[in-house]
Design a protein around this motif. Structure first.
Motif, PDB file in Angstrom:
ATOM      1  N   THR A 145      20.478  45.989  46.266  1.00  0.00           N
ATOM      2  CA  THR A 145      21.621  46.895  46.519  1.00  0.00           C
ATOM      3  C   THR A 145      22.699  46.374  45.490  1.00  0.00           C
ATOM      4  OG1 THR A 145      20.766  47.092  48.667  1.00  0.00           O
ATOM      5  CG2 THR A 145      23.095  47.653  48.330  1.00  0.00           C
ATOM      6  N   VAL A 146      23.551  47.562  44.992  1.00  0.00           N
ATOM      7  CA  VAL A 146      24.715  47.213  44.152  1.00  0.00           C
ATOM      8  C   VAL A 146      25.854  47.942  44.664  1.00  0.00           C
ATOM      9  CG1 VAL A 146      25.475  47.351  41.904  1.00  0.00           C
ATOM     10  CG2 VAL A 146      23.433  46.658  42.070  1.00  0.00           C
ATOM     11  N   SER A 147      26.990  47.350  44.511  1.00  0.00           N
ATOM     12  CA  SER A 147      28.360  48.122  44.988  1.00  0.00           C
ATOM     13  C   SER A 147      29.441  47.912  44.020  1.00  0.00           C
ATOM     14  CB  SER A 147      29.027  47.957  46.458  1.00  0.00           C
ATOM     15  OG  SER A 147      29.310  46.626  46.532  1.00  0.00           O
ATOM     16  N   THR A 148      30.428  48.416  44.203  1.00  0.00           N
ATOM     17  CA  THR A 148      31.575  47.919  43.396  1.00  0.00           C
ATOM     18  C   THR A 148      32.057  46.701  43.671  1.00  0.00           C
ATOM     19  OG1 THR A 148      33.074  49.045  44.948  1.00  0.00           O
ATOM     20  CG2 THR A 148      32.705  50.278  43.058  1.00  0.00           C
ATOM     21  N   GLU A 149      32.899  45.988  42.661  1.00  0.00           N
ATOM     22  CA  GLU A 149      33.304  44.692  42.876  1.00  0.00           C
ATOM     23  C   GLU A 149      34.065  44.497  43.893  1.00  0.00           C
ATOM     24  OE1 GLU A 149      35.971  42.061  40.255  1.00  0.00           O
ATOM     25  OE2 GLU A 149      34.225  41.991  39.222  1.00  0.00           O
ATOM     26  N   ASN A 150      34.807  45.217  44.450  1.00  0.00           N
ATOM     27  CA  ASN A 150      35.410  45.266  45.972  1.00  0.00           C
ATOM     28  C   ASN A 150      34.591  45.520  47.000  1.00  0.00           C
ATOM     29  OD1 ASN A 150      35.539  48.001  45.779  1.00  0.00           O
ATOM     30  ND2 ASN A 150      37.821  48.089  45.822  1.00  0.00           N
ATOM     31  N   ARG A 151      33.452  45.796  46.875  1.00  0.00           N
ATOM     32  CA  ARG A 151      32.395  46.307  47.685  1.00  0.00           C
ATOM     33  C   ARG A 151      32.717  47.499  48.486  1.00  0.00           C
ATOM     34  NH1 ARG A 151      31.976  40.234  50.418  1.00  0.00           N
ATOM     35  NH2 ARG A 151      31.218  39.165  48.292  1.00  0.00           N
ATOM     36  N   PRO A 200      29.997  46.567  34.371  1.00  0.00           N
ATOM     37  CA  PRO A 200      29.920  45.119  34.356  1.00  0.00           C
ATOM     38  C   PRO A 200      30.403  44.708  35.498  1.00  0.00           C
ATOM     39  CG  PRO A 200      31.077  45.785  32.741  1.00  0.00           C
ATOM     40  CD  PRO A 200      30.658  46.861  32.898  1.00  0.00           C
ATOM     41  N   SER A 201      31.446  45.190  36.173  1.00  0.00           N
ATOM     42  CA  SER A 201      32.300  44.943  37.281  1.00  0.00           C
ATOM     43  C   SER A 201      31.618  45.355  38.602  1.00  0.00           C
ATOM     44  CB  SER A 201      33.544  45.558  37.420  1.00  0.00           C
ATOM     45  OG  SER A 201      34.014  45.009  36.159  1.00  0.00           O
ATOM     46  N   VAL A 202      30.418  45.175  38.858  1.00  0.00           N
ATOM     47  CA  VAL A 202      29.635  45.465  40.359  1.00  0.00           C
ATOM     48  C   VAL A 202      29.277  44.091  41.024  1.00  0.00           C
ATOM     49  CG1 VAL A 202      28.685  47.418  39.151  1.00  0.00           C
ATOM     50  CG2 VAL A 202      27.410  45.243  39.126  1.00  0.00           C
ATOM     51  N   TRP A 203      28.917  44.209  42.265  1.00  0.00           N
ATOM     52  CA  TRP A 203      28.496  43.100  43.339  1.00  0.00           C
ATOM     53  C   TRP A 203      27.018  43.391  43.554  1.00  0.00           C
ATOM     54  CZ3 TRP A 203      27.296  42.308  48.247  1.00  0.00           C
ATOM     55  CH2 TRP A 203      27.446  40.992  48.883  1.00  0.00           C
ATOM     56  N   LEU A 204      26.260  42.348  43.444  1.00  0.00           N
ATOM     57  CA  LEU A 204      24.858  42.569  43.771  1.00  0.00           C
ATOM     58  C   LEU A 204      24.702  42.098  44.995  1.00  0.00           C
ATOM     59  CD1 LEU A 204      21.833  43.336  42.838  1.00  0.00           C
ATOM     60  CD2 LEU A 204      21.687  41.166  42.008  1.00  0.00           C
TER      61      LEU A 204
END
Length: 52
Positions: free
Chosen positions: A24-30, A14-18
């Motif tokens: 494209t998805v990365s970790t919350e801190n990109r 749930p801690s991802v950045w779209l």
């Protein structure tokens, strides 16, 4: 499913950045990261996990 069919089971976080492209998805801190999942092949005798 029939023998020869293959599918994947993917984890979720749930801690991802779209990204704005909606794909494209990365970790919350990109930070750069890779997708994790398992590929399963259906055989005549059951199922084989192709990745671990």
């Amino acid at each position: 499913m029939l023998p020869g069919h293959c599918f994947t089971i993917e984890g979720s976080n749930p801690s991802v950045w779209l990204f704005l492209d909606g794909w494209t998805v990365s970790t919350e801190n990109r930070a750069r990261s890779a997708q994790a999942g398992h590929m399963i092949l259906i055989t005549e005798t059951g199922a084989d996990v192709l990745t671990r």
